[in-house]
Every structure is written in structure tokens, then in C-alpha cells.
Motif scaffolding. Structure first.
Motif, mmCIF file in Angstrom:
data_model
loop_
_atom_site.group_PDB
_atom_site.id
_atom_site.type_symbol
_atom_site.label_atom_id
_atom_site.label_comp_id
_atom_site.label_asym_id
_atom_site.label_seq_id
_atom_site.Cartn_x
_atom_site.Cartn_y
_atom_site.Cartn_z
ATOM 1 N N ASP A 23 0.816 -1.214 0.000
ATOM 2 C CA ASP A 23 0.000 0.000 0.000
ATOM 3 C C ASP A 23 0.850 1.265 0.000
ATOM 4 O O ASP A 23 0.402 2.324 -0.456
ATOM 5 C CB ASP A 23 -0.962 0.003 1.190
ATOM 6 C CG ASP A 23 -0.232 -0.074 2.533
ATOM 7 O OD1 ASP A 23 -0.225 0.919 3.257
ATOM 8 O OD2 ASP A 23 0.321 -1.148 2.837
ATOM 9 N N ARG A 24 2.079 1.192 0.470
ATOM 10 C CA ARG A 24 2.934 2.375 0.524
ATOM 11 C C ARG A 24 3.335 2.861 -0.870
ATOM 12 O O ARG A 24 3.599 4.054 -1.061
ATOM 13 C CB ARG A 24 4.181 2.085 1.357
ATOM 14 C CG ARG A 24 3.899 1.770 2.824
ATOM 15 C CD ARG A 24 5.201 1.565 3.581
ATOM 16 N NE ARG A 24 6.020 2.784 3.548
ATOM 17 C CZ ARG A 24 7.346 2.782 3.530
ATOM 18 N NH1 ARG A 24 8.025 1.644 3.528
ATOM 19 N NH2 ARG A 24 7.997 3.928 3.508
ATOM 20 N N VAL A 25 3.389 1.953 -1.859
ATOM 21 C CA VAL A 25 3.838 2.380 -3.188
ATOM 22 C C VAL A 25 2.707 3.023 -3.999
ATOM 23 O O VAL A 25 2.892 3.358 -5.167
ATOM 24 C CB VAL A 25 4.484 1.234 -4.001
ATOM 25 C CG1 VAL A 25 5.745 0.755 -3.316
ATOM 26 C CG2 VAL A 25 3.516 0.078 -4.208
ATOM 27 N N PHE A 26 1.554 3.227 -3.371
ATOM 28 C CA PHE A 26 0.501 4.029 -3.997
ATOM 29 C C PHE A 26 0.628 5.507 -3.630
ATOM 30 O O PHE A 26 0.123 6.359 -4.367
ATOM 31 C CB PHE A 26 -0.885 3.542 -3.565
ATOM 32 C CG PHE A 26 -1.276 2.224 -4.152
ATOM 33 C CD1 PHE A 26 -1.656 2.115 -5.477
ATOM 34 C CD2 PHE A 26 -1.272 1.075 -3.369
ATOM 35 C CE1 PHE A 26 -2.029 0.888 -6.021
ATOM 36 C CE2 PHE A 26 -1.640 -0.153 -3.904
ATOM 37 C CZ PHE A 26 -2.014 -0.240 -5.232
ATOM 38 N N ILE A 32 8.193 4.351 -2.963
ATOM 39 C CA ILE A 32 8.278 4.115 -4.409
ATOM 40 C C ILE A 32 9.740 4.069 -4.847
ATOM 41 O O ILE A 32 10.156 3.179 -5.609
ATOM 42 C CB ILE A 32 7.515 5.215 -5.168
ATOM 43 C CG1 ILE A 32 6.017 5.114 -4.877
ATOM 44 C CG2 ILE A 32 7.784 5.127 -6.673
ATOM 45 C CD1 ILE A 32 5.223 6.335 -5.299
ATOM 46 N N ILE A 33 10.539 5.013 -4.361
ATOM 47 C CA ILE A 33 11.955 5.071 -4.723
ATOM 48 C C ILE A 33 12.687 3.835 -4.217
ATOM 49 O O ILE A 33 13.480 3.212 -4.943
ATOM 50 C CB ILE A 33 12.584 6.367 -4.178
ATOM 51 C CG1 ILE A 33 12.008 7.572 -4.925
ATOM 52 C CG2 ILE A 33 14.098 6.325 -4.285
ATOM 53 C CD1 ILE A 33 12.341 8.914 -4.297
ATOM 54 N N GLU A 80 -4.540 -3.843 -2.754
ATOM 55 C CA GLU A 80 -4.945 -2.955 -3.835
ATOM 56 C C GLU A 80 -5.851 -1.844 -3.299
ATOM 57 O O GLU A 80 -6.421 -1.954 -2.210
ATOM 58 C CB GLU A 80 -5.709 -3.746 -4.912
ATOM 59 C CG GLU A 80 -4.854 -4.747 -5.676
ATOM 60 C CD GLU A 80 -4.002 -4.099 -6.751
ATOM 61 O OE1 GLU A 80 -4.109 -2.872 -6.953
ATOM 62 O OE2 GLU A 80 -3.224 -4.822 -7.403
ATOM 63 N N VAL A 81 -6.002 -0.806 -4.108
ATOM 64 C CA VAL A 81 -6.855 0.328 -3.755
ATOM 65 C C VAL A 81 -8.321 -0.027 -4.008
ATOM 66 O O VAL A 81 -8.653 -0.693 -4.989
ATOM 67 C CB VAL A 81 -6.458 1.569 -4.574
ATOM 68 C CG1 VAL A 81 -7.377 2.751 -4.263
ATOM 69 C CG2 VAL A 81 -5.003 1.942 -4.291
#
Length: 346
Positions: A23-26, A32-33, A80-81
Motif C-alpha cells: 500500500d505504501r507504493v501508492f 516508491i523510490i 490494492e486500492v
């Protein structure tokens, strides 16, 4: 058409390989980095140079358009969102959709424009388009906005259903034009348009000429005069002749358990890509995967493809991914050498 194949790999797979909670990469630039910097090299080590590696960017969200219309998004932990419906009646929805929208200032769009700017600053040597805050086809979007009540709307008031779908589809077209402008592209795409409209498969094929096709055709007409491509899950053979009416250049049936490749070959004239989905990757043996590729091509597929996501980058899946690519290369070479398709199973 010439046979083609491809494998993609992106942020969901990188996050798993890097040990970053999904969920953090949303939403989080640092996550993301980290996922990209650690996960992308690991993916290349596992799968080699023939895979299409995307990123950096946030994991894709299909609900950008409806969020900008007011639909709340939900970000469950390591998942997922999700989203919540917005329009409690067709009348309410028609009135709301007729109001102009400044897409750059609504919903989470300002947040994602800022996140995009941070990622471009972090990777100045990479070309990073604004993507991943997307849209869906007209039937799916109407269901997102109305919830399950949408499935009874055409029975209760067919005329109002048509007006509602018209307003939904024009809103999608306006949002798609905004997204292209953000990326410095013409409002109307010269390269064609892709429609993802899974919920349309829930409707009886006999109802498609009146309830589905007019708005799917409008979806394409509003966006481009170029090639039309579609992704629709869950179809049955009787849906397939309707694809010809849309004039599709390519079709992805995705997860459609009641379809065989031969159904697509025999029931419509649209070229199609035959996907190996994640559940098949999990359940099939290496030899079953090779057979899936060969038999799909033998039965008319214009190509095969595989998207690597979180559950397809496990240690058990790595040899299966390589088996898929090896089988696809063999089919490609055999057809180039003049092998008849019906002999590919041999």
C-alpha cells in the motif's frame, strides 16, 4: 497478423522483491523510490533482458477519474486500492456529471501531480509520464459511480439509463483528454485508444446492442480516430460477435474462464492476445504453461503475454516465467519458418 509476445514487470513486483509494503507504493515517494531502486535490479536478475520493465512510479490506480468526480478511495494495508460509490440515483448522477470539472484541482489529483513532480526530480535522467491515476470504460465507470444498483437501472428506466451512460462516457472522454494534455499530447490521441470495461461482461449478450455498444462506441469516438483496443474480463462465447461491431484492432479477454482461444477465433474476426494470468501461473506446471502458449497460438491467438505482479515473482514462479518466454520464442520462430498453426501443438 504476425505473432507477438511480451512480458511486463512493474511496481507491484518491485515492491515485493524489495520488501516494501504494497500500500505504501501508492502514495509514498520514499517507498516508491526504495521499491524501484532495490526491486527493479532484482527483477532483471531473475527474468533477464527480454521483459518490459516499467517505472519508477506509483502502483497503478484505476479509479482516478471517479475519484476526481468525488468517489472516495480506500487504501487497505498491503492491498490494492478500493473505492466507494458516489451517485445514489441516476438523476443525482446526471445532474452531477453535467457540471464542469477542473480535473487538476479535484480529488487526489493535486496530490498525484505533486508526487509526479517529486519522482521526476528524484530521477532527472528518466522520462516519467503521468500515469497510474487512470480511468475505466463506460459500463465499469457507471457501476463504480452507482454501485450494484446500476445493474437494475436499465430495467427500471431504459431512457434515463441511456442518458446517464451518455454523461458518464463524455466525462471519461474529458478526463482522458486532460490526462493527455498533462503529458504534452494532443487531446485526441493519434495512436488510438484502449478501453478496459470488465463490468460489461455482466450483461446478457442479447442486451449489448441496446445497453452496451452505443456507449463503448462513443468512448472510442470521443478519444481517437485511430485503432481501438479493448480489455474485458469474464466474457462468454455469445458476447464475442459484438466485438466486430466495435471495430477493434486488438482484444484482450484476460481472465475469462468460459472462453477458449478457439472461441475467439471462430466467433469474431478481432485479433486477440492470449494472456497467461496469475492464477494459471500459480496452478500450472512448466509443461502446462508451454502447452498453454503453443495451443493458444495454434487456435488463432495473434500473441501471448504475461504481466508479472506480486504473486508471479515468487521463487516457484521464476522457472515458469522462463518457460513461458521460451515457448513464446519457439512459437514465434516456428511461425516465421512457415509452420502451419495447427502443427504448433506437436
Amino acid at each position: 497478423m504476425p505473432f507477438s509476445w511480451y512480458v511486463t514487470c512493474g511496481m507491484p513486483a518491485y515492491a515485493l522483491l524489495a520488501g516494501v509494503r504494497f500500500d505504501r507504493v501508492f502514495t509514498e515517494a520514499d517507498a516508491i523510490i526504495e521499491a524501484f531502486d532495490r526491486g527493479e535490479p532484482r527483477a532483471r536478475e531473475l527474468f533477464g533482458p527480454d521483459v518490459r520493465y516499467s517505472g519508477p512510479g506509483w502502483a497503478a490506480i484505476s479509479y482516478g477519474h471517479v475519484n476526481c468526480l468525488g468517489a472516495p478511495l480506500i487504501f487497505p494495508e498491503d492491498s490494492e486500492v478500493g473505492m466507494l460509490p458516489l451517485h445514489h440515483s441516476m438523476d443525482e448522477g446526471i445532474a452531477a456529471l453535467e457540471r464542469p470539472v477542473n480535473w487538476a484541482e479535484t480529488g487526489l489529483m493535486p496530490f498525484y501531480l505533486e508526487l509526479w513532480a517529486r519522482l521526476k526530480k528524484a530521477y532527472p535522467d528518466r522520462s516519467i509520464p503521468f500515469s497510474g491515476f487512470g480511468l475505466e470504460g463506460p459500463i465499469t465507470t457507471a457501476w463504480e459511480l452507482r454501485g450494484h444498483d446500476f445493474f437494475t437501472d436499465p430495467y427500471e428506466d431504459a431512457a434515463k439509463y441511456g442518458l446517464y451512460l451518455d454523461r458518464v462516457t463524455r466525462s471519461i472522454g474529458d478526463y482522458a483528454g486532460f490526462m493527455r494534455r498533462v503529458n504534452g499530447q494532443p487531446v485526441r490521441s493519434a495512436e488510438g485508444a484502449l478501453m478496459c470495461d470488465d463490468i460489461s461482461a455482466f450483461f446478457n449478450p442479447a442486451k449489448w446492442p441496446d445497453w452496451i455498444l452505443p456507449w463503448q462506441d462513443l468512448y472510442f469516438s470521443l478519444q481517437s480516430d485511430g485503432p481501438r483496443q479493448a480489455h474485458i474480463e469474464g466474457m462468454v462465447p455469445d458476447h464475442l460477435p459484438h466485438l466486430d461491431a466495435l471495430g477493434l484492432a486488438m482484444f484482450d479477454p484476460s481472465v475469462s474462464p468460459r472462453l477458449l482461444a478457439a472461441d475467439l477465433r471462430d466467433r469474431c474476426r478481432v485479433p486477440f492476445q492470449w494472456r497467461l494470468n496469475s492464477m494459471q501461473m500459480r496452478d500450472f506446471s512448466v509443461e502446462q504453461i508451454r502447452h498453454y502458449v503453443r495451443s493458444g497460438a495454434a487456435d488463432g491467438a495473434s500473441g501471448v503475454f504475461l504481466n508479472l505482479i506480486r504473486d508471479t515473482v515468487t521463487p516457484e514462479s521464476v522457472p515458469k516465467v522462463h518457460a513461458f518466454m521460451a515457448a513464446a520464442r519457439e512459437v514465434e520462430q516456428s511461425l516465421r519458418d512457415g509452420c502451419p498453426r495447427h502443427r504448433l501443438r506437436e
